[in-house]
Scaffold this motif. Structure first.
Motif, PDB file in Angstrom:
ATOM      1  N   MET A   1       2.864   0.186   4.005  1.00 26.52           N
ATOM      2  CA  MET A   1       1.445   0.143   4.315  1.00 26.52           C
ATOM      3  C   MET A   1       0.925   1.534   4.694  1.00 26.52           C
ATOM      4  O   MET A   1      -0.125   1.962   4.229  1.00 26.52           O
ATOM      5  CB  MET A   1       1.201  -0.843   5.449  1.00 26.52           C
ATOM      6  CG  MET A   1      -0.260  -1.011   5.776  1.00 26.52           C
ATOM      7  SD  MET A   1      -0.560  -2.111   7.155  1.00 26.52           S
ATOM      8  CE  MET A   1      -0.201  -1.053   8.513  1.00 26.52           C
ATOM      9  N   MET A   2       1.702   2.223   5.558  1.00 25.34           N
ATOM     10  CA  MET A   2       1.284   3.560   5.989  1.00 25.34           C
ATOM     11  C   MET A   2       1.230   4.529   4.807  1.00 25.34           C
ATOM     12  O   MET A   2       0.327   5.359   4.721  1.00 25.34           O
ATOM     13  CB  MET A   2       2.236   4.094   7.061  1.00 25.34           C
ATOM     14  CG  MET A   2       2.145   3.356   8.378  1.00 25.34           C
ATOM     15  SD  MET A   2       0.503   3.429   9.114  1.00 25.34           S
ATOM     16  CE  MET A   2       0.363   5.149   9.472  1.00 25.34           C
ATOM     17  N   GLU A   3       2.179   4.402   3.903  1.00 22.75           N
ATOM     18  CA  GLU A   3       2.207   5.279   2.726  1.00 22.75           C
ATOM     19  C   GLU A   3       0.995   5.014   1.834  1.00 22.75           C
ATOM     20  O   GLU A   3       0.385   5.939   1.301  1.00 22.75           O
ATOM     21  CB  GLU A   3       3.514   5.043   1.947  1.00 22.75           C
ATOM     22  CG  GLU A   3       3.653   5.852   0.680  1.00 22.75           C
ATOM     23  CD  GLU A   3       3.624   7.356   0.896  1.00 22.75           C
ATOM     24  OE1 GLU A   3       3.336   8.069  -0.087  1.00 22.75           O
ATOM     25  OE2 GLU A   3       3.872   7.831   2.025  1.00 22.75           O
ATOM     26  N   CYS A   4       0.624   3.739   1.711  1.00 22.88           N
ATOM     27  CA  CYS A   4      -0.556   3.373   0.902  1.00 22.88           C
ATOM     28  C   CYS A   4      -1.825   3.955   1.523  1.00 22.88           C
ATOM     29  O   CYS A   4      -2.672   4.503   0.818  1.00 22.88           O
ATOM     30  CB  CYS A   4      -0.639   1.851   0.809  1.00 22.88           C
ATOM     31  SG  CYS A   4      -2.016   1.277  -0.181  1.00 22.88           S
ATOM     32  N   ILE A   5      -1.957   3.864   2.854  1.00 22.95           N
ATOM     33  CA  ILE A   5      -3.134   4.417   3.548  1.00 22.95           C
ATOM     34  C   ILE A   5      -3.172   5.929   3.394  1.00 22.95           C
ATOM     35  O   ILE A   5      -4.230   6.518   3.151  1.00 22.95           O
ATOM     36  CB  ILE A   5      -3.105   4.019   5.044  1.00 22.95           C
ATOM     37  CG1 ILE A   5      -3.327   2.508   5.194  1.00 22.95           C
ATOM     38  CG2 ILE A   5      -4.154   4.780   5.845  1.00 22.95           C
ATOM     39  CD1 ILE A   5      -3.043   1.970   6.568  1.00 22.95           C
TER      40      ILE A   5
END
Length: 198
Positions: free
Chosen positions: A1-5
């Protein structure tokens, strides 16, 4: 999720930075449109000047009082949006002031460019990450961190609120009574708090 953001933010920052480089106006396009609409309306208003800062603007909706020193209008449009309303624009035009100088700085192209000037750098894939050892040397590689258990700090204080040990003013001059335990016949405690075996 953090990588996507992080990926999304990296793309947004780059797109907005490149888009803002093409703007030639003082204000961002949305603010420029609102000011242009206010200029069109302001040309139909009649302005009466009270002093160097206060004006009475007469329009088909009614009368409004504008104070250009405090940047406020009776319709509250200027205070709410940070951009001069049509009444304020009419007052500013009557005293030959630049309307763009009376907008909030957050609407300027310079502030927009400054907001997106920082770069969010790409991060390599997780498979290329190097793990840190206990000593902090990344050259040790895998295995340096595995098996290390970090325990919480040892607390010497018991849980709960600490008891108050205060000397009352009325107890300062009195002689303390010696108490006896009826179970073990020792002094210093009662039967209820006795720790002796039964």
């Amino acid at each position: 999720m953090m990588e996507c953001i992080r990926r999304q933010l990296m793309t947004f920052f780059n797109e907005r930075r490149e888009t803002s480089m093409q703007w030639t106006s003082i204000l961002v396009p949305s603010a420029e449109r609102r000011v242009a609409e206010a200029l069109e309306l302001a040309r139909t208003y009649q302005v009466l000047r009270a002093n160097e800062a206060e004006f009475k603007v007469i329009s088909h909706e009614g009368n409004n009082i504008v104070d250009i020193r405090n940047r406020c209008c009776l319709c509250r449009g200027w205070q709410l949006y940070g951009l001069p309303c049509a009444h304020a624009v009419a007052a500013l035009l009557s005293c030959r002031q630049n309307v763009h100088r009376f907008t909030e700085s957050c609407f300027t192209v310079a502030t927009y460019r400054k907001t997106y000037s920082q770069t969010i750098h790409p991060i390599p894939d997780k498979s290329l990450w190097r793990e840190m050892s206990e000593g902090g040397d990344p050259s040790v590689g895998k295995g340096g961190v595995e098996g290390v258990v970090i325990n919480p700090p040892k607390s010497l204080r018991p849980p709960g609120r600490p008891r108050k040990r205060r000397a009352r003013a009325e107890d300062r001059g009195r002689v303390k009574r010696v108490v006896h335990c009826s179970r073990c016949n020792q002094t210093g405690h009662f039967r209820t708090t006795c720790a002796a075996p039964i």
